[in-house]
Design a protein around this motif. Sequence first.
Motif, PDB file in Angstrom:
ATOM      1  N   VAL A   1       3.177  -1.904   9.019  1.00 12.76           N
ATOM      2  CA  VAL A   1       2.117  -2.870   8.712  1.00 12.76           C
ATOM      3  C   VAL A   1       0.822  -2.374   9.342  1.00 12.76           C
ATOM      4  O   VAL A   1       0.744  -2.168  10.559  1.00 12.76           O
ATOM      5  CB  VAL A   1       2.447  -4.277   9.242  1.00 12.76           C
ATOM      6  CG1 VAL A   1       1.319  -5.252   8.911  1.00 12.76           C
ATOM      7  CG2 VAL A   1       3.770  -4.778   8.656  1.00 12.76           C
ATOM      8  N   LEU A   2      -0.181  -2.169   8.518  1.00 11.02           N
ATOM      9  CA  LEU A   2      -1.497  -1.750   8.982  1.00 11.02           C
ATOM     10  C   LEU A   2      -2.491  -2.887   8.773  1.00 11.02           C
ATOM     11  O   LEU A   2      -2.360  -3.660   7.822  1.00 11.02           O
ATOM     12  CB  LEU A   2      -1.988  -0.525   8.204  1.00 11.02           C
ATOM     13  CG  LEU A   2      -1.107   0.723   8.193  1.00 11.02           C
ATOM     14  CD1 LEU A   2      -1.761   1.801   7.338  1.00 11.02           C
ATOM     15  CD2 LEU A   2      -0.883   1.235   9.612  1.00 11.02           C
TER      16      LEU A   2
ATOM     17  N   ARG B   1       5.153  -0.613  13.348  1.00 14.51           N
ATOM     18  CA  ARG B   1       5.660   0.642  12.778  1.00 14.51           C
ATOM     19  C   ARG B   1       6.986   0.363  12.094  1.00 14.51           C
ATOM     20  O   ARG B   1       7.931  -0.153  12.696  1.00 14.51           O
ATOM     21  CB  ARG B   1       5.836   1.703  13.863  1.00 14.51           C
ATOM     22  CG  ARG B   1       6.179   3.070  13.286  1.00 14.51           C
ATOM     23  CD  ARG B   1       5.965   4.165  14.318  1.00 14.51           C
ATOM     24  NE  ARG B   1       6.293   5.472  13.773  1.00 14.51           N
ATOM     25  CZ  ARG B   1       5.479   6.218  13.031  1.00 14.51           C
ATOM     26  NH1 ARG B   1       4.272   5.758  12.744  1.00 14.51           N
ATOM     27  NH2 ARG B   1       5.849   7.399  12.575  1.00 14.51           N
ATOM     28  N   GLY B   2       7.053   0.712  10.837  1.00 17.16           N
ATOM     29  CA  GLY B   2       8.202   0.385  10.010  1.00 17.16           C
ATOM     30  C   GLY B   2       9.455   1.156  10.345  1.00 17.16           C
ATOM     31  O   GLY B   2       9.415   2.244  10.930  1.00 17.16           O
TER      32      GLY B   2
ATOM     33  N   ILE C   1       0.845  -1.183   0.000  1.00 20.08           N
ATOM     34  CA  ILE C   1       0.000   0.000   0.000  1.00 20.08           C
ATOM     35  C   ILE C   1       0.885   1.238   0.000  1.00 20.08           C
ATOM     36  O   ILE C   1       2.086   1.172   0.268  1.00 20.08           O
ATOM     37  CB  ILE C   1      -0.942   0.034   1.223  1.00 20.08           C
ATOM     38  CG1 ILE C   1      -0.147   0.145   2.525  1.00 20.08           C
ATOM     39  CG2 ILE C   1      -1.835  -1.207   1.243  1.00 20.08           C
ATOM     40  CD1 ILE C   1      -1.025   0.345   3.765  1.00 20.08           C
ATOM     41  N   ALA C   2       0.281   2.378  -0.330  1.00 22.56           N
ATOM     42  CA  ALA C   2       1.009   3.649  -0.342  1.00 22.56           C
ATOM     43  C   ALA C   2       0.511   4.528   0.797  1.00 22.56           C
ATOM     44  O   ALA C   2      -0.656   4.473   1.192  1.00 22.56           O
ATOM     45  CB  ALA C   2       0.808   4.355  -1.680  1.00 22.56           C
ATOM     46  N   ALA C   3       1.415   5.333   1.339  1.00 23.85           N
ATOM     47  CA  ALA C   3       1.065   6.231   2.440  1.00 23.85           C
ATOM     48  C   ALA C   3       1.998   7.430   2.438  1.00 23.85           C
ATOM     49  O   ALA C   3       2.996   7.468   1.710  1.00 23.85           O
ATOM     50  CB  ALA C   3       1.154   5.479   3.773  1.00 23.85           C
ATOM     51  N   ASP C   4       1.648   8.418   3.254  1.00 21.88           N
ATOM     52  CA  ASP C   4       2.548   9.536   3.502  1.00 21.88           C
ATOM     53  C   ASP C   4       3.622   9.006   4.449  1.00 21.88           C
ATOM     54  O   ASP C   4       3.331   8.652   5.598  1.00 21.88           O
ATOM     55  CB  ASP C   4       1.770  10.689   4.146  1.00 21.88           C
ATOM     56  CG  ASP C   4       2.610  11.949   4.318  1.00 21.88           C
ATOM     57  OD1 ASP C   4       3.849  11.838   4.442  1.00 21.88           O
ATOM     58  OD2 ASP C   4       2.028  13.043   4.353  1.00 21.88           O
ATOM     59  N   LEU C   5       4.858   8.952   4.000  1.00 21.89           N
ATOM     60  CA  LEU C   5       5.928   8.332   4.776  1.00 21.89           C
ATOM     61  C   LEU C   5       6.279   9.101   6.039  1.00 21.89           C
ATOM     62  O   LEU C   5       6.944   8.560   6.917  1.00 21.89           O
ATOM     63  CB  LEU C   5       7.164   8.152   3.892  1.00 21.89           C
ATOM     64  CG  LEU C   5       6.937   7.351   2.604  1.00 21.89           C
ATOM     65  CD1 LEU C   5       8.253   7.136   1.879  1.00 21.89           C
ATOM     66  CD2 LEU C   5       6.255   6.031   2.886  1.00 21.89           C
ATOM     67  N   ARG C   6       5.790  10.327   6.158  1.00 18.67           N
ATOM     68  CA  ARG C   6       5.989  11.070   7.407  1.00 18.67           C
ATOM     69  C   ARG C   6       5.021  10.584   8.480  1.00 18.67           C
ATOM     70  O   ARG C   6       5.266  10.757   9.670  1.00 18.67           O
ATOM     71  CB  ARG C   6       5.789  12.569   7.159  1.00 18.67           C
ATOM     72  CG  ARG C   6       6.793  13.196   6.199  1.00 18.67           C
ATOM     73  CD  ARG C   6       6.348  14.585   5.785  1.00 18.67           C
ATOM     74  NE  ARG C   6       5.080  14.562   5.070  1.00 18.67           N
ATOM     75  CZ  ARG C   6       4.461  15.636   4.585  1.00 18.67           C
ATOM     76  NH1 ARG C   6       5.012  16.839   4.751  1.00 18.67           N
ATOM     77  NH2 ARG C   6       3.311  15.532   3.943  1.00 18.67           N
TER      78      ARG C   6
ATOM     79  N   GLY D   1      -1.864  -4.438   5.181  1.00 24.46           N
ATOM     80  CA  GLY D   1      -1.179  -3.657   4.165  1.00 24.46           C
ATOM     81  C   GLY D   1       0.193  -3.250   4.655  1.00 24.46           C
ATOM     82  O   GLY D   1       0.352  -2.821   5.809  1.00 24.46           O
ATOM     83  N   VAL D   2       1.192  -3.399   3.802  1.00 22.24           N
ATOM     84  CA  VAL D   2       2.566  -3.006   4.138  1.00 22.24           C
ATOM     85  C   VAL D   2       2.894  -1.739   3.357  1.00 22.24           C
ATOM     86  O   VAL D   2       2.792  -1.719   2.120  1.00 22.24           O
ATOM     87  CB  VAL D   2       3.571  -4.121   3.787  1.00 22.24           C
ATOM     88  CG1 VAL D   2       4.993  -3.688   4.161  1.00 22.24           C
ATOM     89  CG2 VAL D   2       3.205  -5.427   4.481  1.00 22.24           C
ATOM     90  N   VAL D   3       3.277  -0.693   4.064  1.00 17.54           N
ATOM     91  CA  VAL D   3       3.604   0.560   3.387  1.00 17.54           C
ATOM     92  C   VAL D   3       4.898   0.377   2.599  1.00 17.54           C
ATOM     93  O   VAL D   3       5.976   0.216   3.171  1.00 17.54           O
ATOM     94  CB  VAL D   3       3.748   1.714   4.400  1.00 17.54           C
ATOM     95  CG1 VAL D   3       4.159   2.997   3.679  1.00 17.54           C
ATOM     96  CG2 VAL D   3       2.440   1.924   5.150  1.00 17.54           C
ATOM     97  N   ALA D   4       4.752   0.391   1.274  1.00 17.54           N
ATOM     98  CA  ALA D   4       5.903   0.186   0.390  1.00 17.54           C
ATOM     99  C   ALA D   4       5.983   1.262  -0.679  1.00 17.54           C
ATOM    100  O   ALA D   4       6.910   1.266  -1.490  1.00 17.54           O
ATOM    101  CB  ALA D   4       5.801  -1.193  -0.283  1.00 17.54           C
TER     102      ALA D   4
END
Length: 211
Positions: free
Chosen positions: A136-137, A185-186, A124-129, A145-148
């Motif tokens: 992992v959400l 939290r990544g 998944i995509a997210a605001d990396l800030r 979903g893994v923020v990648a």
Amino acid sequence: MNAKNWKKFISAAALGLMLLTGFATTGYTYNVAETYSRWDSFGVSEKREGEKVVKRRTVSASSLTQVIDKDEYIDKSFEQYPKVRVVATGYYSGIESTGKTPDHPTYGITYSGVKVQRATYSTIAADLRVFPLGTVLYIPGYGYGVVADKGGAVRGNTIDLYFETKKDIFEQWGKKTLEVYVVHRGGGKVTEAMMKGLNEKGIAAMAQPID
């Protein structure tokens, strides 16, 4: 009471019983139909998360009949994790979402360098800030979903969920505002090995450190 009157009495009693049991009882009851066990150390069910709560309605008929009206899954096993309210949209690898065509050298490749995938753990995509790479959400209705990835329109508490086709986005998701659970939290990176390991282990992966 003679035989004739006795038969009339029996018939009237039978009719009254049928009316009482068949037509007079109507209402709603709630029952916990199934509670699953086999919990790992993070409290996540190996079979299915939470409890299945069944809403039953008693329907008027010639006899009492129970019909399942609705069921809903309560993700109680995730309540230990922080919750964040987000706007969740969907994207796919196509030009409408990424501006890339299939012949582009980085078609289907996320910002982190891993390939997009829809699996037990999807990219998944997210605001990396807000959600660093590797976060992992758990997204109710979608899964893990893994923020990648990131995106120009993905700002603040907005996430973009990967789907394989544009049709899947419209039919399965659209746009939703909901609360998601921050399971891990990544640390700022995602690798193919990490994604492979997560998907091979399934939900049991949450009981182990994520590299």
